[in-house]
Design an enzyme around this catalytic site. Structure first.
Site, PDB file in Angstrom:
ATOM      1  N   CYS A  43       0.931  -1.147   0.100  1.00 38.41           N
ATOM      2  CA  CYS A  43       0.000   0.030   0.000  1.00 38.41           C
ATOM      3  C   CYS A  43       0.954   1.265  -0.139  1.00 38.41           C
ATOM      4  O   CYS A  43       0.573   2.310  -0.697  1.00 38.41           O
ATOM      5  CB  CYS A  43      -0.757  -0.053   1.108  1.00 38.41           C
ATOM      6  SG  CYS A  43      -2.146   1.305   1.234  1.00 38.41           S
ATOM      7  N   CYS A  67      -7.010  -3.384   6.922  1.00 40.56           N
ATOM      8  CA  CYS A  67      -8.449  -2.574   6.696  1.00 40.56           C
ATOM      9  C   CYS A  67      -9.444  -3.368   5.808  1.00 40.56           C
ATOM     10  O   CYS A  67     -10.535  -2.824   6.273  1.00 40.56           O
ATOM     11  CB  CYS A  67      -7.857  -1.123   6.231  1.00 40.56           C
ATOM     12  SG  CYS A  67      -7.202  -1.283   4.499  1.00 40.56           S
TER      13      CYS A  67
END
Length: 337
Positions: free
Chosen positions: A82, A178
């Site tokens: 990410c 997440c």
């Protein structure tokens, strides 16, 4: 950042797999409506512009990578990807579009701009240091990276936020992936590709069958609990073979490796060492760097040899190399030796 190296021993749950639910309150991820509202409020209090970007399509790449790595028998690290692909990739592209000179994030790490080249350094708060998850940042992007809280301990950052009246000063830390808000990564995988997880053999170190499993994806290197079999001594996951759909179990001594190879390497200095270089190496985000040597064995491949064998070296995870508190770069672990 969450270590995916056998720390999830308590995952044998019957939770229904869920997608990232932004309406769920008090969740410990980073994509809830509450998080966005907090960011907007803090920006307003500090009188700075607030922009919202929709990276849903790009984030699908992270989720695909996560699932693909597990199905290939490796243990992914989506937090590093990410940072590489989105925070210092797509977000930097957006910064260019609005003529922003820098990208600032809340990572506990530092960039030293005082010398002839920027250097990525460990955060002052070594218990919170996140330089490991930034090793993949390209050298050219370090010049535009600002990490303002890396010079502080987390307690001091919270104190400063409280002094300024920011309502997030005591907000809980984020510990989840997440897009897997219940930490049920197995449910996430099964929900995406139900047929990819098939029963197979549990093997001992001699290759003999000692039991059955419900899919190699349910196991991580070094895992001890939830194996489905018991022995005279505690057993651990030593190896996974995705093609054969087998999981090999052994004793604790079998979990240690003296070296590793890694590829897709990113080096943050201008020159690569031509001979084995003494470094400290880190193979998971929550571990201390240990003494090792690093040598380049290909265009983008390194070999790291540890001064002392390390436990649960997991293909798919990252290795980062340090010279003092400077992160030199690293790569993605292919093989433990």
């Amino acid at each position: 950042d969450l270590p995916l190296n056998g720390a999830y021993d308590g995952f044998e749950r019957d939770d229904e797999p869920v997608a990232c639910d932004p309406t769920k309150k008090n969740r410990q991820g980073c994509c809830s409506i509450n998080d966005a509202a907090d960011a907007r409020l803090v920006a307003a209090m500090l009188d700075i512009p607030f922009y919202v970007m929709n990276f849903k399509r790009d984030f699908g790449r992270i989720m695909d990578y996560f699932a693909d790595e597990y199905h290939a028998g490796r243990t992914p690290n989506p937090c590093v990807r990410c940072n590489d692909w989105l925070k210092f990739g797509k977000l930097l592209d957006y910064a260019d579009s609005i003529d922003a000179d820098f990208i600032a994030t809340g990572h506990y790490a530092r960039v030293d701009h005082s010398g002839g080249r920027p250097r990525l350094l460990q955060g002052v708060d070594r218990h919170k240091d996140q330089s490991y998850v930034l090793f993949g940042t390209k050298r050219a992007r370090l010049d535009r990276m600002l990490l303002p809280i890396g010079n502080y301990h987390k307690a001091d950052v919270r104190a400063m936020a409280e002094q300024r009246g920011l309502p997030v000063f005591d907000k809980p830390d984020s510990y989840e992936i997440c897009f897997v808000p219940d930490n049920n990564y197995r449910g996430f995988l099964q929900n995406r590709e139900p047929d990819a997880m098939q029963p197979g053999e549990l093997l001992d170190m001699e290759g003999k069958s000692i039991g059955q499993h419900d899919g190699h994806q349910n196991f991580t290197i070094g895992q001890r609990r939830g194996l489905g079999v018991t022995g005279d001594v505690p057993l651990y996951v030593i190896n996974k073979d995705a093609e054969a759909n087998t999981v090999t179990l052994g004793v604790e001594a079998d979990t240690y490796a003296g070296a590793l190879t890694a590829s897709q390497c990113n080096w943050l200095r201008d020159d690569r060492p031509t001979e084995p270089m003494a470094v400290h190496a880190k193979i998971r985000s929550n571990s201390e760097p240990v003494r090792a040597t690093v040598a380049w064995i290909g265009d983008d491949e390194i070999e790291v040899r540890f001064a002392e064998p390390q436990k649960a070296v997991s293909p798919g995870q990252a290795v980062a190399c340090y010279d003092g508190d400077e992160c030199l770069g690293g790569g993605w672990i292919d093989r433990a030796m």
